[in-house]
Structure formats: structure tokens, C-alpha cells
Design a protein around this motif. Structure first.
Motif, short mmCIF file in Angstrom:
data_model
loop_
_atom_site.label_atom_id
_atom_site.label_comp_id
_atom_site.label_asym_id
_atom_site.label_seq_id
_atom_site.Cartn_x
_atom_site.Cartn_y
_atom_site.Cartn_z
N UNK A 1 0.83 -1.22 0.00
CA UNK A 1 0.00 0.00 0.00
C UNK A 1 0.86 1.26 0.00
N UNK A 2 2.02 1.21 0.63
CA UNK A 2 2.94 2.37 0.60
C UNK A 2 3.43 2.59 -0.83
N UNK A 3 3.73 1.50 -1.56
CA UNK A 3 4.15 1.64 -2.96
C UNK A 3 3.02 2.25 -3.78
N UNK A 4 1.79 1.78 -3.58
CA UNK A 4 0.64 2.31 -4.33
C UNK A 4 0.46 3.79 -4.05
N UNK A 5 0.51 4.17 -2.78
CA UNK A 5 0.32 5.57 -2.40
C UNK A 5 1.43 6.46 -2.96
N UNK A 6 2.66 5.95 -2.94
CA UNK A 6 3.79 6.71 -3.50
C UNK A 6 3.60 6.94 -4.99
N UNK A 7 3.19 5.90 -5.71
CA UNK A 7 3.01 6.01 -7.16
C UNK A 7 1.89 6.99 -7.52
N UNK A 8 0.78 6.93 -6.79
CA UNK A 8 -0.33 7.84 -7.13
C UNK A 8 0.06 9.29 -6.87
#
Length: 607
Positions: free
Chosen positions: A367-374
Motif C-alpha cells: 500500500x505504501x508503494x501504491x500511495x507513493x506512485x499515485x
């Protein structure tokens, strides 16, 4: 600088035991900031996500100078989902500061990070922090620490660990509760006395292992690591090699050491120093920079395998491209491959040109990767998280986690029932004097998906929950999935009060009036098991007749706000989470209602 005047340490601890606050105090008291300089709290947590969530996500380097000795400090994450950040830096340091809360004592992540340090043969120095906290028990924590070290099979030297008492928030440390102190000197003295100086021959042939990767828009990729042997010179030619013995000639354009919070450019550095190098385009974690006359790669520490995976898919919804800058499969692939260069615990597999299977340590890791990408402008969709199974000797095995729960006595029965329903087995239960109960479970990793939000609801927000990976064990059987269906928009348009008012009787809404929706988008949770298609864009028909109360305002229940983690827990196997820089939308994989019904019938006939 002589290696005798160097100390390399990592600070490890459970989440929220005060690692970053301690680093703040060491930096302040060592003169790294001006007297009138405004310094934010947790200055090492420079990432926006770290500040928002109050946790450390990435390992970071800094240094202080005390009594003529330079102390290189690595601040590490305390959450097991970011264990790769801890594992990759153990080669950089010669000792660890283990921080433990004086009230809570050793916690799940304390065990995880300490295990990695002891396996690497590092010398531990224990800091019992928050000694000013109400209910602090130094003797009890000391006994628990000794039991933990013995349980983790520490050797005799590691078992003889020194202990320093501290209050990182108030900026003091001392050797015993009877002493008085107003600064961190006792801790700094203990570092110089007990943490060994780095070994290595400065006159030998160069050997520099890369443990971390940074990026600078001006100089490109920057490799960070400790010099194991020899001396490195700026502008000189060396050999870059990896564990497979692939070699290439490289030149060091720029050389940095860490001074406080800054990287300082230098001309040379010797064995024992932690440095950063630039000018090598394809440098990766685990590579070794060697002298051309003695090419010997360093064995990189073993990284634990991922336990959770999800598919990252190119966004094909009707709103695709309206909010993000990067949305093609090429953009998505390049970004995920770039993440692999620094995130050593991540795995990426290309299933098709538009679908990538991304595996990590846990929901939080992904989820941290997803949030960083968005936040970087990417637009994509993700599937429900799934655990990674293994087949050994014809037996299917699944990851088992150790689950640690602390909850008021009132809710213990509910918690045990909820965890048991997810194939969790109670391993230990301890009553405390404060009216809370500590529970330990062994539970399949798939049983944790969606558990946190239910747990917080069941305990009215008064429970604490942590988990760490334990081992792989035989499959424990099916776990009941989501018991409620979805409310799905049947038409595209803008949601209006009248349409939502009729829909809210069916369940819980996720959107409010004025929200743009499309066919197949999930707008709420049904109170029953099946999915229901609703027209939330339906407007009230106007007529010439009036009735009493016809003009009364329609009252809507406040919609439930869905965070990223809640969305990942909610989605079912046939649903996707659409992620854009400005919105999180839940949707069906198949948007057309007729096609969904046809597919459901075919599935029923097969079964």
C-alpha cells in the motif's frame, strides 16, 4: 579518517519506541543545528508519507562527531513489512542500538529486527527509552530482554549487552535511575566504549559493498555502502561486479560522506567509512566496487521472500486518463522496474503487457508503494491482495504469521472468536494489571486481510494489533470471505441526492452527491450477500401536483470514507481498485451488468 575514530551503528526498534526522536536529540546535542535554527520533529522522516503516518519507511544515513570520533548512524524502519530496509543495511554497520519502550518492553517487531542483527553478528547496545513514562518498569523490561536474547540464540558476547536508560523526548540518558543527567553523553560514551570500530585494511585493495540506492536529478543514481577494505579515490577507475561475477569498468565521478543531514563531497575515503558514490548508471544493491587488481564480490545478505502479492493493471475505466499523467503499460512497467532497484524485498513479474504481479512483505508494504506512485502522478488499477503459496514434497504450504493483540478484557471473547474464524490458533494469553489482555495467535497470512478494520470496530478503537512472519505451514483450509455484496452503479453520470437517498436503504454508501460515477463502479456495500445494481444518478420527476411534505429535504447518511487500506481489504476477487492521483474508486472487473450476470450463470453451471 582512521577507522579507530569511526563507529557505524544502526538504530533498531519496534514501531513508535522512539528511534527517530532519539536521532533528533543526538543531532541537536552534537551541534549539527544552529542555536536559532527551526528544526522539525522527526527530522529524519523526510518523506511525506512517513510524516503523515508517523512511521519510518526508508532507512536513512546521518552522522555526528563526539570526542573526535565520527559516529555514522542508520535510522531503520520498525515495521516488519519494511524488513528489507533493515536486512540490506546490516552489512553497513558494526553494532546496533536496540531501543525498547520502558513500559511496553520487547514487542513483535523488536524480535524481528533484533533477530536480523544477531544473525549478522552485530554487537548490541540496549537503550531502554521513555523511562519517564507512567508505569515504566526497568527491571521487568531487562528480564524480558534477556529472555528474548536467549530465545534468539544470541552468543555469549551478545548476551552480555550493556544497557543505557534514556528519555529521547526530553533529551537525556543515564546508566542508572539513581543518577541525574540532562544530556545524551552517557549514551554517546557507551557507543564509543561498547560498539567496535570497523575493521578493514586501508592499505589493501578496494572492496566496497553497495547496501542502498539513492537518486539525485542532477547526478543520477547514487550507491551507498561501507568500505570493507582499501581506499577509494574520486576520479579513479574501478571494477563493478555482482554475485554472478559479471564485471564492468566504472569511474567514480563524485564521492560523498555523510555529515549531519548533508552529503559532503570528498576526494577520498578509507576502510570503515560509509560513503556514497555517483557516476555509475546501472549500479544496484548487492553490487561490489573493487580494485581492478583484486575483484572479489561481497556476499549480500539473504532477503526474506515476499508473502503477499497483487496485480497492477493498466486502468481501462471510462475515467482513465482524466486525472493522472502516467497511465500506459510502458509507464507502469518502467516505474515498477525502477522500484526494484532500491526496494530489495519487492518482486515484479510481467504476466501480460498490461498486467504485472507485484509481491511484497505485507499489505502495508504494497500500500505504501501504491500511495507513493499515485502521488507521483501514476494512474492504474490493482486486484485484491493474495498470499503466496508454496508446494513442498507434494504439500501445499501457506505463510503463517505471529499475531500479537492487546485489548481490554471486555472485548477478549469477541477478538478470540473473530481470529479463530480466520483459522487463527491461540498460543498465549497474559492478563496485565491495567485491565488489558495480551493475546498471541498463529494465523495464516490470508486471515489477516481485512482483519484490522474489523478488529478496531470490535474493540471500539481500544485494541493494538501487530504481526510478523513466522514460517510456512500446511494449508489450514478455506477461510470465509466477505459476507456482504456491493452496491454497483447501473448508469454513468453524476450521483444526485434523490438517487442516493433511495440507495442508502440497501446498505452503506461510499460516495456523496456530486460524485461522477460510471456503470460498474462500486458506490457502497450491500447489507446482503449478493451485488445489487442501482441508479444513483436518478433524478426526481417533476409533476404539476403537490402533496404535503413533497418539498421536504431528503436527508442522506454521511458516506463512509474509504482509505487505501480499507479499499484493499474490501475488494473481492471480481473487483478492482482504481487508483489515480486524486481519487480511489472501487469497481467491478467487468463493468457491463449483462456480461457480469452471464459470467455468473456460467460459473454456477460449471460448479
Amino acid at each position: 579518517m582512521s577507522e579507530k575514530l569511526l563507529r557505524n551503528i544502526a538504530i533498531i526498534a519496534h514501531v513508535d519506541h522512539g528511534k527517530t526522536t532519539l536521532v533528533d536529540q543526538l543531532l541537536k546535542q552534537s551541534g549539527n543545528f544552529r542555536a536559532n535554527q527551526s528544526v522539525p520533529e522527526r527530522v529524519m522522516d523526510s518523506n511525506d508519507l512517513e510524516r503523515e503516518r508517523g512511521i519510518t519507511i526508508l532507512s536513512k544515513n546521518t552522522s555526528i562527531v563526539y570526542q573526535g570520533t565520527k559516529i555514522n548512524i542508520v535510522d531503520t524502519p520498525g515495521h516488519a513489512d519494511f524488513g528489507g530496509e533493515v536486512e540490506r543495511i546490516v552489512e553497513m554497520v558494526d553494532g546496533v542500538l536496540l531501543l525498547v519502550d520502558a513500559y511496553e518492553g520487547p514487542m513483535p517487531q523488536t524480535r524481528f529486527v533484533l533477530k536480523k542483527a544477531l544473525q549478522a553478528g552485530l554487537k548490541p547496545l540496549v537503550v531502554i527509552n521513555k523511562i519517564d513514562r507512567t508505569g515504566a518498569s526497568i527491571d521487568k523490561v531487562n528480564d524480558e530482554l534477556l529472555d528474548l536474547f536467549i530465545d534468539l540464540e544470541a552468543d555469549e558476547e551478545q548476551l552480555d549487552f550493556p544497557v543505557v536508560l534514556a528519555s529521547a523526548r526530553d533529551g537525556y540518558a543515564k546508566d542508572s535511575m539513581d543518577e541525574w543527567s540532562d544530556d545524551m553523553k552517557p549514551l554517546l560514551d557507551a557507543i564509543l566504549e561498547h560498539i567496535p570500530a570497523p575493521s578493514g585494511d586501508p592499505a589493501g585493495e578496494l572492496q566496497l559493498g553497495i547496501s542502498s540506492i539513492s537518486y539525485d536529478p542532477y547526478v543520477g543514481r547514487i550507491g551507498i555502502g561501507k568500505i570493507s577494505r582499501g581506499t577509494i579515490q574520486k576520479g579513479q577507475d574501478y571494477v563493478l561486479c555482482n554475485s554472478s561475477c559479471d564485471q564492468q569498468r566504472v569511474r567514480i565521478n563524485t564521492l560523498y560522506t555523510f555529515e549531519g543531514l548533508q552529503r559532503t563531497e570528498v576526494d577520498s575515503a578509507s576502510a570503515g567509512e560509509i560513503i556514497a558514490v555517483s557516476g555509475i548508471e546501472n549500479i544496484n544493491i548487492g553490487d561490489t566496487i573493487c580494485s581492478p587488481f583484486n575483484v572479489t564480490p561481497i556476499d549480500f545478505v539473504k532477503i526474506d521472500e515476499p508473502t503477499i502479492s497483487m496485480n497492477f493493471v493498466v486502468n481501462d475505466s471510462p475515467m482513465a486518463g482524466l486525472e493522472g499523467r502516467y497511465l500506459t503499460s510502458r509507464h507502469l512497467r518502467d516505474r515498477l522496474m525502477r522500484e526494484l532497484l532500491s526496494n530489495v524485498a519487492l518482486r515484479v513479474e510481467e504476466l501480460s503487457p498490461d498486467t504485472f504481479k507485484v509481491s511484497g512483505r505485507g499489505e502495508l508494504h504494497l500500500s505504501i508503494l501504491i500511495e507513493t506512485m499515485r502521488r507521483q502522478g501514476y494512474e492504474f488499477a490493482v486486484t485484491r491482495p493474495e498470499v503466496i503459496f508454496k508446494h513442498e514434497d507434494g504439500v501445499m504450504k501457506e505463510p503463517i504469521e505471529e499475531l500479537f493483540i492487546e485489548a481490554p478484557e471486555l472485548y477478549v471473547g469477541t477478538v478470540i472468536e473473530k481470529v479463530s474464524g480466520r483459522k487463527g490458533e491461540l498460543a498465549n494469553m497474559v492478563n496485565s494489571n491495567s485491565g488489558t489482555v495480551k493475546l498471541e495467535f498463529n494465523i495464516p497470512a490470508r486471515g489477516l486481510i481485512g482483519l484490522r478494520s474489523e478488529f478496531l470496530t470490535d474493540t471500539r478503537g481500544n485494541g493494538i494489533m501487530h504481526h510478523i512472519f513466522a514460517s510456512y505451514a500446511p494449508y489450514r483450509g478455506d477461510i470465509p470471505g466477505r459476507t456482504r455484496g456491493s452496491l454497483v452503479a447501473s448508469e454513468s453520470g453524476t450521483a444526485v441526492t434523490y438517487g442516493l437517498y433511495n440507495a442508502q436503504d440497501r446498505g452503506i454508501l461510499f460516495i456523496g452527491p456530486g460524485t461522477d460515477v460510471y456503470e460498474g463502479m462500486i458506490v457502497g456495500e450491500n447489507s446482503r450477500k449478493e451485488d445489487i445494481a442501482l441508479n444513483v444518478c436518478k433524478k426526481k420527476h417533476l409533476t404539476n401536483t403537490r402533496s404535503s411534505g413533497a418539498d421536504e429535504a431528503l436527508r442522506l447518511v454521511t458516506p463512509t470514507t474509504m482509505s487505501l487500506e480499507k479499499c484493499l481489504e474490501f475488494i473481492a476477487e471480481d473487483e478492482l481498485l482504481e487508483v489515480t492521483p486524486t481519487a480511489l474508486r472501487l469497481r467491478k472487473m467487468t463493468l457491463d451488468k449483462v456480461k457480469r450476470e452471464r459470467m455468473a450463470k456460467q460459473k454456477t453451471q460449471v460448479l
